[in-house]
Design an enzyme around this catalytic site. Sequence first.
Site, PDB file in Angstrom:
ATOM      1  N   ASP A   1      -5.166   9.143  10.275  1.00  0.00           N
ATOM      2  CA  ASP A   1      -3.774   8.871  10.615  1.00  0.00           C
ATOM      3  C   ASP A   1      -3.388   9.369  11.992  1.00  0.00           C
ATOM      4  OD1 ASP A   1      -3.079   7.467   8.391  1.00  0.00           O
ATOM      5  OD2 ASP A   1      -2.570   9.261   7.230  1.00  0.00           O
TER       6      ASP A   1
ATOM      7  N   GLU B   1       0.857  -1.185   0.000  1.00  0.00           N
ATOM      8  CA  GLU B   1       0.000   0.000   0.000  1.00  0.00           C
ATOM      9  C   GLU B   1       0.890   1.231   0.000  1.00  0.00           C
ATOM     10  OE1 GLU B   1      -3.248  -1.845   3.167  1.00  0.00           O
ATOM     11  OE2 GLU B   1      -2.449   0.167   3.442  1.00  0.00           O
TER      12      GLU B   1
END
Lengths: 429, 270
Positions: B60, B49
């Site tokens: 995040d 990824e």
Amino acid sequence: MTTHIHETTSYDADEFGWFGGEAEGFGGRFMPEALMKALIELDEAWQDAKADPTFVAEFDAILRDYANLPSPLYHATLLSDRLGVRVLLKREDLNHTGAHKIRNVLGQALLTKRMGKTRVIAETGAGQHGVASATAAAYFGLDCTVYMGKVDTDRQALNVARMRLLGAEVVPVPSGSGTLKDAINEALRDWVASVDHTAYLFGTAAGPHPFPTLVRDIVRGIGDEARVQAVEQFGGLPNAVVAAVGGGSNAIGLFTAFLDDEDVEIHGFEAGGDGFETGRHAATIQANDPGVLHGARTYVLQDEDGQTIESHSISAGLDYPGVGPQHAWLAKSGRVSYTSITDKEAMDAFALLSRCEGIIPAIESAHAIAGAIKIAPEVKERHGEGATILINLSGRGDKDMGTAIEYFGLGDEGAGARSDKHSGLGEAK
Amino acid sequence: MSTSSVAYAKAKAENRAALVGYLPAGFPTVEGSIEALTTMVEAGCDIIEIGLPYSDPVMDGPTIQDAVQQALDGGVRVDDVFRVVEAVAATGVPTLVMTSWNPIERRGVDRFAQQLQDAGGAGLITPDITPDFALEWIEAADARDLDKVFLVAPSSTDERITMTTAECRGFVYATAVMGVTGARAKTSDLAAPLVARTKQLSPAGTDLPVGVGLGVSNGAQAAEMAAYADGVIVGSAFVRTLLDNRSDEQAALKALASLTEDLAAGVRAR
Ligand SMILES: Cc1ncc(COP(=O)(O)O)c(C=O)c1O
């Protein structure tokens, strides 16, 4: 006076949160799956609450007894003389905690109680929404954490102190630009991890569905009250209504009651910072570049890659590179006109209102005053003698005294008597 | 069959889980990220990824945000991401882009999808958009047979898992914890029930693989998750390795390789 939170307009979102439809419109719900259940539950809880007369009655009573509402509609005669039109000020600066924001948080906190959650989080730019959230949390006995950009905690130290005094935990956010957008990111991260017991009191009419609608419904009392007051006190509707637009809550709160009055002109004023053409501004609608930020498709300040561009404004409360999606739709559909006011124009208006009416406005609200000054000649031309402009005075200027001291050099010996440095002070005398 | 399904099928044939490794493009530099990612491929990642650095990520945590900010400060552009994809995909490993939505919207969904395909990318992982708001992407991906990896969370209702898995291609990404990315000392007890629910609610006959992510940082944790998941997804731990060896590129790559080997052994020790 009762709130009209259950009423609709022709500019409302559909059930998926789209203003103007999914294909061409704005809004929606661009969010991590982890938050989808909470957003759906929030939407359902709000639909249920606003249809419940007990909830509405309780909300009305709190607004009246605790927040000092309805706020007055005040005919500013001295400003009217200067502008050659009748100026009406919706005095949200007189609300408990000093801004329109108190309506929003009391509504959302009451809903939080109803949903059985015990903690609230909020993001704040100027600190007004944070103070309001801390206040509502104290009032309802909820735990409260407020995220605020590091830059903003520095420029709004007084509000940080107020929040802490009220029992809230204030978390300075150093990432990104250290302003409102970063505080929103951090609050969303908290929410992902705490959503089972925590409500996110969103500070403006932006974000994923249902927030733009939920916040709009809750703050629309501003316009609902003003509409009734204008008719009762002055015998008719204003010709133009005017508000400053950051995320857009005070503006949508005023505009909603007038959206279906086709005769009423509506104007929103964004923060032009150093001037739109300089690129250093927060005039998101004027920049006219659709994108997705903080969960909604709307206009966004962004570069070619879709990276958010930092906004700039002397007003922390307007310093946001996005805008509520309903405003994006109102702009695109042509119902509302949006232009921008520079820092200088806003500070001139800030000084003018202080000197001419004895009202020190929030710098956010000073953008609306400056906007009204700008459009007054056209409004008079279109509507003739006796034309009326209704301005949302969204908040009071106490929180902005630090900025004003620096901008006007008020700490200097004899500054008040001078007309130097910045013209606003001299002109306003 | 889409490209990440091939890697999952291969892992399944070997009676193990697939190891899925994440790094943002442009961190520490564009060339550096290519080198780091190819090191991870050589050391045993089955699927890669590549993060598209974005200014306002919601999912995040601090580790990845730190790296992404460095990439942005270094001037990484969306076109650089495609360059990294091209280089990594050339190793033969299925290579997906993990991205927030706005950069796609800004470029134009169709154009983005085309560029991704031209670079040899297998598809997209989209952490901040769900299938019910991703109709344009679904159409663009279907037209090109690109993988559509959407996320399910412990908070997802059965109805939403059904809806989501019906739209996934390649695999479905199960977020093991309620929270943002970041390595965690302890694996989550929410993961196993979520994987079981997801498998049960996936459309019959598709055998959609379930990858589990958020929090894995070592081989032992990977082994634990490999017991019930088809894939173990690791991001922050790789990023942390690079952050910790900032000043010494060779040491960084060595550490990255040995972490990968540890994790690769973990997914084989289910
Ligand atoms: C007094 C005042 N007016 C306006 C705003 C701008 O927000 P909005 O555009 O949501 O009304 C703020 C935000 O902090 C504020 O404090």
